[in-house]
Design an enzyme around this catalytic site. Structure first.
Site: not given
Length: 211
Positions: A13, A15, A153, A158
């Protein structure tokens, strides 16, 4: 040649500063878990400095602040290291088209390329959990009875929760259709078929699986 199993992958994941690397957005955090036969055997998590200040919206959305990014390694340094982590492994991500865009963009900057295959857990979930109110990660965890293990998040949390969701879908398929082993290619194929044909497809796998 032995087929790659669906429960032996890297789940990742990102960000980011925004939605589009083509318009200059960069990664600010990468989180990943390496699954081997359904167990997490290694984790990878790094904040990275994109080289410019991030917006207040992104600070609020992710909980990652400009102060947290100050002094962190540049994206290029982190992604060079991460390329070694995923080398030779298939990957999974929730809404994978988003994460794959950033993965490809950031690796290109360091003259690296990802050679494995990528599968989207969100697309698979639309076939496996057709009655879920929606297919956001948070909703799916509740729908599937998968415990929350961190803050949404943030990349590692995540990735870890996506991994547990992914494993729950594999187990549901194995149990419901009496399939002894589910391959990565089968999950990828499932993600692409019309959801109306999910049962037909999975039933066809049971007919040829060693049970």
């Amino acid at each position: 040649m032995q087929k790659a199993l669906a429960d032996s992958v890297v789940v990742l994941d990102f960000e980011t500063t925004g939605l589009s690397p083509q318009y200059g957005d960069r990664a600010i955090e990468i989180g990943a878990v390496w699954l081997e036969e359904g167990r997490i055997v290694e984790r990878f998590q790094k904040l990275m400095n994109p080289g410019f200040r991030i917006s207040r919206f992104i600070e609020g959305y992710t909980g990652i602040t400009n102060e947290m990014l100050s002094g962190q390694p540049r994206c290029e340094e982190v992604m060079a290291e991460f390329s070694e982590f995923i080398d030779g492994r298939n990957i999974v991500a929730h809404n994978a088209s988003f994460d794959k865009r950033f993965l490809d963009s950031e690796l290109k900057r360091v003259n690296r390329a990802y050679k494995g295959d990528c599968c989207c857990s969100l697309l698979v979930s639309r076939r496996v959990f057709q009655n879920s109110p929606n297919h956001k990660l948070q909703t799916l965890l509740s729908h599937a009875g998968v415990p929350k293990t961190g803050d949404f998040h943030r990349a590692l949390a995540d990735a870890e929760m996506t991994a547990y969701l992914w494993l729950s879908m594999i187990e549901r398929i194995r149990r419901q259709y009496r399939i002894s082993e589910v391959s990565f290619d089968q999950m990828s194929e499932l993600s692409k078929i019309d959801k109306l044909y999910t049962h037909r497809y999975l039933t066809s796998l049971a007919d040829t699986s060693e049970i």
